[in-house]
Design a protein around this motif. Structure first.
Motif, mmCIF file in Angstrom:
data_model
loop_
_atom_site.group_PDB
_atom_site.id
_atom_site.type_symbol
_atom_site.label_atom_id
_atom_site.label_comp_id
_atom_site.label_asym_id
_atom_site.label_seq_id
_atom_site.Cartn_x
_atom_site.Cartn_y
_atom_site.Cartn_z
ATOM 1 N N UNK A 158 -35.779 12.584 32.345
ATOM 2 C CA UNK A 158 -37.073 13.067 31.824
ATOM 3 C C UNK A 158 -37.592 12.104 30.762
ATOM 4 N N UNK A 159 -36.679 11.716 29.840
ATOM 5 C CA UNK A 159 -37.106 10.827 28.750
ATOM 6 C C UNK A 159 -37.558 9.472 29.306
ATOM 7 N N UNK A 160 -36.788 8.960 30.285
ATOM 8 C CA UNK A 160 -37.152 7.666 30.873
ATOM 9 C C UNK A 160 -38.529 7.757 31.527
ATOM 10 N N UNK A 161 -38.820 8.861 32.196
ATOM 11 C CA UNK A 161 -40.122 8.987 32.848
ATOM 12 C C UNK A 161 -41.270 9.119 31.849
ATOM 13 N N UNK A 162 -40.965 9.623 30.642
ATOM 14 C CA UNK A 162 -42.018 9.657 29.617
ATOM 15 C C UNK A 162 -42.335 8.237 29.174
ATOM 16 N N UNK A 163 -41.268 7.400 29.142
ATOM 17 C CA UNK A 163 -41.403 5.979 28.820
ATOM 18 C C UNK A 163 -42.324 5.759 27.651
ATOM 19 N N UNK A 164 -43.404 5.062 27.958
ATOM 20 C CA UNK A 164 -44.362 4.767 26.906
ATOM 21 C C UNK A 164 -45.758 5.106 27.418
ATOM 22 N N UNK A 201 -41.406 18.119 35.215
ATOM 23 C CA UNK A 201 -39.974 18.352 35.457
ATOM 24 C C UNK A 201 -39.687 18.304 36.964
ATOM 25 N N UNK A 202 -40.490 19.016 37.758
ATOM 26 C CA UNK A 202 -40.266 19.052 39.212
ATOM 27 C C UNK A 202 -40.369 17.644 39.819
ATOM 28 N N UNK A 203 -41.360 16.874 39.334
ATOM 29 C CA UNK A 203 -41.539 15.530 39.899
ATOM 30 C C UNK A 203 -40.343 14.632 39.545
ATOM 31 N N UNK A 204 -39.783 14.839 38.349
ATOM 32 C CA UNK A 204 -38.578 14.083 37.968
ATOM 33 C C UNK A 204 -37.424 14.466 38.894
ATOM 34 N N UNK A 205 -37.284 15.758 39.180
ATOM 35 C CA UNK A 205 -36.208 16.212 40.087
ATOM 36 C C UNK A 205 -36.454 15.702 41.508
ATOM 37 N N UNK A 206 -37.711 15.561 41.890
ATOM 38 C CA UNK A 206 -38.014 15.054 43.244
ATOM 39 C C UNK A 206 -37.657 13.568 43.364
ATOM 40 N N UNK A 207 -38.080 12.787 42.370
ATOM 41 C CA UNK A 207 -37.872 11.338 42.471
ATOM 42 C C UNK A 207 -36.430 10.934 42.203
ATOM 43 N N UNK A 208 -35.782 11.666 41.253
ATOM 44 C CA UNK A 208 -34.402 11.300 40.885
ATOM 45 C C UNK A 208 -33.524 12.539 40.892
ATOM 46 N N UNK A 209 -33.199 13.074 42.066
ATOM 47 C CA UNK A 209 -32.326 14.250 42.071
ATOM 48 C C UNK A 209 -30.962 13.878 41.479
ATOM 49 N N UNK A 210 -30.493 14.619 40.444
ATOM 50 C CA UNK A 210 -29.256 14.202 39.761
ATOM 51 C C UNK A 210 -28.019 14.212 40.659
ATOM 52 N N UNK A 211 -27.991 15.086 41.682
ATOM 53 C CA UNK A 211 -26.848 15.111 42.612
ATOM 54 C C UNK A 211 -27.403 14.781 43.998
ATOM 55 N N UNK A 212 -27.441 13.498 44.357
ATOM 56 C CA UNK A 212 -28.218 13.122 45.553
ATOM 57 C C UNK A 212 -27.615 13.504 46.908
ATOM 58 N N UNK A 213 -26.271 13.548 47.017
ATOM 59 C CA UNK A 213 -25.683 13.776 48.352
ATOM 60 C C UNK A 213 -25.022 15.136 48.461
ATOM 61 N N UNK A 214 -25.140 15.737 49.624
ATOM 62 C CA UNK A 214 -24.420 16.987 49.898
ATOM 63 C C UNK A 214 -23.675 16.888 51.213
ATOM 64 N N UNK A 215 -22.529 17.546 51.248
ATOM 65 C CA UNK A 215 -21.738 17.578 52.477
ATOM 66 C C UNK A 215 -21.452 19.020 52.869
ATOM 67 N N UNK A 216 -21.302 19.263 54.160
ATOM 68 C CA UNK A 216 -20.907 20.601 54.601
ATOM 69 C C UNK A 216 -20.488 20.550 56.059
#
Ligand code: HEM
Length: 336
Positions: A158-164, A201-216
């Motif tokens: 989130x902080x990185x996306x606020x940048x400057x 917040x949602x756009x940050x989760x869309x662009x950089x999902x913190x847990x990118x891979x799932x298995x099942x």
């Protein structure tokens, strides 16, 4: 949360003024340690009912580092750290790491939960039939792995996306101050009214999902459909989902590869319809069954974006502007 955020930002402010007074021509504060200390104390209180300020000074000062080490030992065998191959495969990815190097710190965390989270442990045993031991380890896993681990990635993003970006920051700040009337104060309810903050917040989760891979593994035969094809999946087959691709589907998201901070706002027509395609929690943000014992969707689906929105709203209540660059805060302008 607000008490722990006060401590975090007081510490960042102090670092910024020390470096500015140092006369090196600029000021900078690394926010990672204050942020992790904030997370450890806030999450211990909310998830465990445990007050870190009542714990030993070792837990207060280094609890977050103990969790970091414990996390590293579980994650290193599964993630890439860009070490030269084949060294990474041979030395990091070929065996599970032993427990003994982190045993003593883990025991200190166990002692902390046993002493400070008594009420939660009672509920686990009385209402859910868990043994004390099961409850302690499950609470530590949720605290350390799910919550602390996830937020340690999301909040820096989130902080990185606020940048400057002064323009975006101005719009967020305006919204936060308008909606934070004295009567409501900062709360989950008041941030629900902040359309732009939630969208960011949602756009940050869309662009950089913190847990990118799932298995099942498939529990039964079924047809898996995409926009224009159907795949037959057989019971027992191993499936992998990769969120960054799913959430950059250009048939769903306009300018899918760009960070558009107000994409999910009502004004842009984002709203509930688009949130059906936000999958950071291993399931849709709207629609679907929601997190349940049968589907492996994150039980923090609603609490995580709301907490991130409170984090942002707090920031823009306290400061007018922020500059973030390479893991550091390089400038902060206090609210007038
Ligand atoms: C930014 C923070 C978080 C992120 C990015 C995140 C992400 C995820 C993801 C992707 C999964 C699915 C994992 C898989 O099956 O491969 C998951 C599962 C889970 N999450 Fe979260 N999570 C976060 C915070 C939380 C919090 C705060 C809680 C606690 C309230 C939580 C509790 C859980 C639990 C219990 C599961 C396992 C669900 C199951 O397998 O039935 N998470 N999380």
């Amino acid at each position: 949360m607000v008490t722990s955020l006060d401590a975090m930002w007081d510490s960042v402010d102090a670092q910024i003024s020390t470096t500015a007074a140092g006369g090196s021509g600029g000021s900078a504060a690394s926010y990672f340690i204050p942020l992790q200390q904030f997370l450890f104390s806030f999450l211990s209180r909310t998830l465990l009912g445990a007050d870190t300020s009542a714990a030993s000074s070792e837990i207060q000062n280094s609890g977050h580092i103990m969790i970091d080490k414990w996390l590293a030992f579980q994650l290193l065998p599964t993630i890439s750290i860009n070490l030269i191959q084949p060294l990474e495969e041979i030395f990091l990815h070929s065996f599970a790491f032993p427990f003994w190097p982190i045993k003593s710190d883990y025991q200190k965390l166990v002692n902390f939960v046993e002493k400070e989270a008594k009420e939660t442990l009672d509920i686990a045993q009385r209402d859910f039939g868990l043994t004390k031991e099961e409850a302690v380890h499950n609470l530590l896993f949720i605290l350390g792995f799910n919550a602390f681990g996830g937020f340690s990635i999301l909040l820096p993003n989130l902080l990185t996306n606020l940048g400057n970006d002064k323009e975006v920051q101005e719009q967020l700040r305006k919204e936060v101050r308008e909606k934070l009337t004295a009567a409501d104060g900062l709360s989950f309810d008041s941030v629900k009214q902040m359309d732009l903050v939630n969208s960011f917040v949602y756009e940050t989760l869309r662009m950089k999902p913190p847990v990118p891979s799932q298995f099942g593994r498939a529990r039964k035969d079924f047809d898996l459909s995409s926009h224009d094809a159907v795949y037959k999946v057989k019971k027992g087959e191993l499936l992998c989902g990769y969120q960054p691709i799913v959430m950059r589907d250009s048939r769903i998201f306009e300018k899918a590869d760009e960070f558009v901070f107000d994409r999910f706002s009502k004004e842009r027509g984002g709203g509930d319809e688009l949130l059906k395609y936000l999958f950071w929690s291993n399931g849709p943000q709207r629609g679907g069954d929601g997190p349940s014992a049968g589907n492996k969707q994150c039980s923090g689906r609603d609490m995580v974006p709301l907490t991130a929105a409170v984090f942002l709203a707090y920031l823009f209540r306290r400061y007018d502007e922020i500059e973030v660059s390479s893991g550091s805060i390089t400038a902060l302008k206090k609210a007038e």
